[in-house]
Motif scaffolding. Structure first.
Motif, mmCIF file in Angstrom:
data_model
loop_
_atom_site.group_PDB
_atom_site.id
_atom_site.type_symbol
_atom_site.label_atom_id
_atom_site.label_comp_id
_atom_site.label_asym_id
_atom_site.label_seq_id
_atom_site.Cartn_x
_atom_site.Cartn_y
_atom_site.Cartn_z
ATOM 1 N N MET A 62 79.071 33.564 43.922
ATOM 2 C CA MET A 62 78.161 33.849 42.710
ATOM 3 C C MET A 62 77.808 35.516 43.046
ATOM 4 N N ASN A 63 77.820 35.995 42.016
ATOM 5 C CA ASN A 63 77.701 37.690 42.187
ATOM 6 C C ASN A 63 76.223 37.878 41.645
ATOM 7 N N VAL A 64 75.657 38.087 42.624
ATOM 8 C CA VAL A 64 73.789 38.392 42.201
ATOM 9 C C VAL A 64 73.692 39.547 41.508
ATOM 10 N N ILE A 95 74.484 38.633 37.843
ATOM 11 C CA ILE A 95 73.423 37.886 37.377
ATOM 12 C C ILE A 95 72.044 38.640 37.056
ATOM 13 N N ALA A 96 71.712 39.614 38.040
ATOM 14 C CA ALA A 96 70.659 40.423 37.786
ATOM 15 C C ALA A 96 70.774 41.241 36.382
ATOM 16 N N ALA A 122 77.038 31.505 38.293
ATOM 17 C CA ALA A 122 76.501 30.759 39.535
ATOM 18 C C ALA A 122 76.939 29.388 39.345
ATOM 19 N N PHE A 133 65.633 32.499 40.662
ATOM 20 C CA PHE A 133 66.430 33.518 40.978
ATOM 21 C C PHE A 133 65.524 34.952 41.247
ATOM 22 N N SER A 148 63.131 34.633 44.161
ATOM 23 C CA SER A 148 63.838 34.571 45.622
ATOM 24 C C SER A 148 63.752 36.048 46.230
ATOM 25 N N GLU A 187 66.624 37.097 47.662
ATOM 26 C CA GLU A 187 67.732 37.612 47.046
ATOM 27 C C GLU A 187 67.714 38.043 45.778
ATOM 28 N N GLY A 188 67.324 37.270 44.788
ATOM 29 C CA GLY A 188 67.098 37.755 43.388
ATOM 30 C C GLY A 188 66.282 39.088 43.179
ATOM 31 N N ALA A 198 68.403 41.993 44.440
ATOM 32 C CA ALA A 198 69.576 42.177 43.348
ATOM 33 C C ALA A 198 68.997 42.849 42.210
#
Length: 84
Positions: A1-3, A6-7, A35, A67, A70, A72-73, A76
């Motif tokens: 998964m490339n965050v 996704i962002a 994802a 996401f 989180s 991490e989200g 990102a």
């Protein structure tokens, strides 16, 4: 998964594509694919035409909300904004 990817699509949904339902659907599909939300073993259960079922769409929105909340989200999303 490339965050970061996704962002990028989350930001697109929130800004550029806010009034473009087909563009929003495209970003939702791309998030789901990246994802791997609908992988079942070796099978991808996403439609190859870029559409989502209502149930899949709901699951992607739930994923986006998790996401964004989180650490991490959030990181990102910040990194994506800096890279623009």
């Amino acid at each position: 998964m490339n965050v970061i990817y996704i962002a990028k699509h989350i930001r697109k949904i929130q800004t550029i594509q806010a009034n473009q339902p087909s563009a929003i659907e495209d970003s939702l599909w791309r998030i789901a694919s990246n994802a791997e939300l609908f992988w079942n073993g070796n099978n991808n259960n996403l439609n190859s035409d870029g559409t989502l079922s209502d149930q899949q769409r709901q699951k992607v929105w739930q994923f986006i909300n998790k996401f964004k909340s989180s650490s991490e989200g959030q990181e990102a999303l910040k990194l994506f904004e800096k890279s623009r």
